[in-house]
Design an enzyme around this catalytic site. Structure first.
Site, PDB file in Angstrom:
ATOM      1  N   ASP A  48       3.063  -4.373   8.102  1.00  0.00           N
ATOM      2  CA  ASP A  48       1.821  -3.607   7.991  1.00  0.00           C
ATOM      3  C   ASP A  48       0.667  -4.613   8.041  1.00  0.00           C
ATOM      4  OD1 ASP A  48      -0.463  -2.377   7.088  1.00  0.00           O
ATOM      5  OD2 ASP A  48       0.402  -1.635   5.215  1.00  0.00           O
TER       6      ASP A  48
ATOM      7  N   HIS B 138       0.883  -1.176   0.000  1.00  0.00           N
ATOM      8  CA  HIS B 138       0.000   0.000   0.000  1.00  0.00           C
ATOM      9  C   HIS B 138       0.922   1.228   0.000  1.00  0.00           C
ATOM     10  CE1 HIS B 138      -2.807   2.920   1.837  1.00  0.00           C
ATOM     11  NE2 HIS B 138      -3.791   2.068   1.600  1.00  0.00           N
TER      12      HIS B 138
ATOM     13  N   CYS C  49      -4.652   2.348  -3.814  1.00  0.00           N
ATOM     14  CA  CYS C  49      -3.440   2.853  -3.148  1.00  0.00           C
ATOM     15  C   CYS C  49      -2.266   1.907  -3.348  1.00  0.00           C
ATOM     16  CB  CYS C  49      -3.662   3.087  -1.654  1.00  0.00           C
ATOM     17  SG  CYS C  49      -4.900   4.301  -1.281  1.00  0.00           S
TER      18      CYS C  49
ATOM     19  N   GLN D  48      -4.454  -4.939   6.658  1.00  0.00           N
ATOM     20  CA  GLN D  48      -5.399  -5.744   5.892  1.00  0.00           C
ATOM     21  C   GLN D  48      -5.531  -7.159   6.462  1.00  0.00           C
ATOM     22  OE1 GLN D  48      -8.319  -5.712   3.633  1.00  0.00           O
ATOM     23  NE2 GLN D  48      -6.951  -3.946   3.454  1.00  0.00           N
TER      24      GLN D  48
ATOM     25  N   LYS E 209     -10.704  -1.052  10.284  1.00  0.00           N
ATOM     26  CA  LYS E 209     -10.826  -2.257   9.450  1.00  0.00           C
ATOM     27  C   LYS E 209     -11.263  -3.470  10.265  1.00  0.00           C
ATOM     28  CE  LYS E 209      -8.109  -0.544   5.714  1.00  0.00           C
ATOM     29  NZ  LYS E 209      -6.876  -0.541   4.930  1.00  0.00           N
TER      30      LYS E 209
HETATM   31  C1  PLP Z   1      -5.880   0.280   4.855  1.00  0.00           C
HETATM   32  C2  PLP Z   1      -4.458  -0.019   4.680  1.00  0.00           C
HETATM   33  C3  PLP Z   1      -3.464   0.903   5.016  1.00  0.00           C
HETATM   34  C4  PLP Z   1      -3.756   2.319   5.463  1.00  0.00           C
HETATM   35  O1  PLP Z   1      -4.498   2.362   6.617  1.00  0.00           O
HETATM   36  P1  PLP Z   1      -5.026   3.773   7.187  1.00  0.00           P
HETATM   37  O2  PLP Z   1      -6.066   3.372   8.158  1.00  0.00           O
HETATM   38  O3  PLP Z   1      -5.563   4.529   5.996  1.00  0.00           O
HETATM   39  O4  PLP Z   1      -3.857   4.454   7.788  1.00  0.00           O
HETATM   40  C5  PLP Z   1      -2.159   0.519   4.882  1.00  0.00           C
HETATM   41  N1  PLP Z   1      -1.837  -0.712   4.458  1.00  0.00           N
HETATM   42  C6  PLP Z   1      -2.753  -1.627   4.120  1.00  0.00           C
HETATM   43  C7  PLP Z   1      -2.310  -2.974   3.688  1.00  0.00           C
HETATM   44  C8  PLP Z   1      -4.101  -1.312   4.221  1.00  0.00           C
HETATM   45  O5  PLP Z   1      -5.016  -2.214   3.878  1.00  0.00           O
END
Ligand code: PLP
Length: 419
Positions: A213, A136, A377, A216, A239
């Site tokens: 990260d 992302h 993104c 997701q 999320k």
């Molecule tokens: C949603 C997402 C982000 C960004 O999250 P924010 O809540 O917008 O800061 C970063 N990485 C992944 C894999 C995502 O799905």
């Protein structure tokens, strides 16, 4: 619209999953869009919020709204207790060794920037940061900015046509110059689940720190940060059925101790004078200013809600939805699914021959179906496949097989209108 699992059909023995009952928890799922029942398949962008979490938010503002960690008065103490209880809920969920290793942030993007900013004092020319081709933008751009500042170099783990990372190529990129490896647990654009355990282990062999990260992954997989031996793990509450504007950075104590503060202000200090200011201990060192108090408390409630359903149950159910939708979609002429990793969460990115994703998304919206279209993104992934974007349907545990049937009908209808 009933869909209850027959326990004999699943790997997990006593699975009980009553999706109709679960759906009653989500007021928004009852509403209509353009005269059609809402079919919400944009869960990878944000999840919906159950009444249990909405109640916590209403209760906070109705009964104990106050600033935390400061007042001796009753409301401030209640708010502080609830906020710190939420931090403990989050710690337990991710199995962190210490509650002060949980930094509450405004979300994944904030968490990643906090770490990237901290490393600016620790990197120099010649050092390397490894990212993956599946990231992302929020796990690419902060590292590019860090490289610009420090002279460090960014290396990219390439991907394959299935939408998986090449572990072999990754191993070749690692060296004693590698200081950081940053990879997502699950790709938001394709749903690929990356083999992070292997990735972390390999990085540690050369002494590099690893940031995962988990934004997701968090709605689908319960990560155990100690078992993973990960140095940093990030995610966002919105999320996982929580509110926007709040999230988490997990960091190993030794790393959080080493990193300098990110922002200066109230809450993050020990003593302030014009000669010298000393910083508060963990986690407050990284939590300058009044935080999203209500959001933090609701974040804890959201994890409680999801754990009440159970992550094994959620994963097993979502896998069924994924397979059902994939099979149905592939019956449609001209459909190409992008990202076909064997290890996937319930995300389907696809295109239809001769149809622009944006046009498809617009017609779907008229039919009450919320899907995401565009680059998600993750422009480097779209470049890899030479597409401007995809249509992405992402499922949650509160979606149903009947909703997938409505979605398939809508895809067929839109296809007819557009091609
Ligand atoms: C949603 C997402 C982000 C960004 O999250 P924010 O809540 O917008 O800061 C970063 N990485 C992944 C894999 C995502 O799905």
């Amino acid at each position: 619209m009933g869909l209850t699992f027959n326990p004999m059909n699943t790997k997990t023995a006593e699975i009980s999953f009553d999706v109709e009952k679960i759906r009653k928890d989500f007021p928004i799922l009852q509403r209509e869009i353009n005269g059609n029942p809402l079919v919400y398949f944009d869960n990878a962008a944000t999840s919906q919020t159950p009444q249990q979490v909405i109640d916590v938010i209403v209760n906070y503002y109705s009964n104990y709204n106050a600033n935390i960690h400061r007042g001796v008065h009753y409301l401030s103490q209640v708010a502080t207790d609830k906020y710190e209880q939420a931090r403990e809920t989050i710690r337990a969920h991710f199995n962190a060794a210490h509650v002060h290793e949980i930094i509450l942030t405004s979300g994944t993007t904030h968490s990643i920037n906090l770490v990237a900013s901290g490393f600016s004092t620790m990197l120099e020319k010649g050092d390397e940061i490894i990212v993956s081709a599946l990231e992302h933008h929020s796990n690419i751009v902060p590292w590019q900015m860090l490289c610009e500042k420090t002279g460090a170099e960014l290396k990219v783990i390439p991907m394959t046509s299935l939408g998986e990372l090449s572990f072999e190529e990754y191993a070749k990129l690692l060296s004693d110059r590698t200081k950081l490896v940053v990879v997502n647990h699950v790709s938001n654009a394709l749903g690929t689940i990356n083999p992070i355990e292997k990735i972390i282990k390999k990085a540690h062999e050369v002494g590099a720190a690893v940031l995962i990260d988990g934004a997701q992954a968090a709605p689908h997989i319960k990560a155990d940060v100690q078992a993973l031996d990960v140095d940093f793990y990030t995610m966002s509450a919105h999320k996982v059925c929580g509110p926007t504007g709040v999230g988490m950075l997990y960091g190993k104590e030794e790393w959080l101790t080493k990193l300098p503060p990110y922002q200066g202000g109230g809450e993050m200090i020990d003593q302030v004078s014009f000669e010298k200011t000393t910083y508060a201990g963990l986690p407050h060192k990284f939590e300058a200013g009044t935080p999203n108090i209500c959001g933090g408390i609701a974040f804890g409630a959201a994890l409680d809600y999801m754990n009440g359903i159970g992550f094994d149950q959620i994963a097993a159910y979502e896998e069924k939805l994924l397979h059902y939708a994939t099979d149905k979609l592939l019956e449609i002429d001209g459909v190409k699914i992008i990202g076909t990793s064997k290890q996937k969460t319930a995300v389907i990115s696809f295109n239809i021959h001769g149809v622009h994703p944006y046009d498809m998304g617009t017609i779907m919206d008229k039919l009450g179906i919320a899907v995401r279209t565009g680059h998600h993104c993750a422009q480097p992934i779209m470049d890899y496949y030479h597409v401007p974007g995809t249509i992405r349907a992402s499922f949650s545990f509160y979606n149903t097989k009947e909703e997938i049937d409505l979605f398939i009908k809508a895809v067929n209808k839109a296809k007819m209108m557009l091609s």
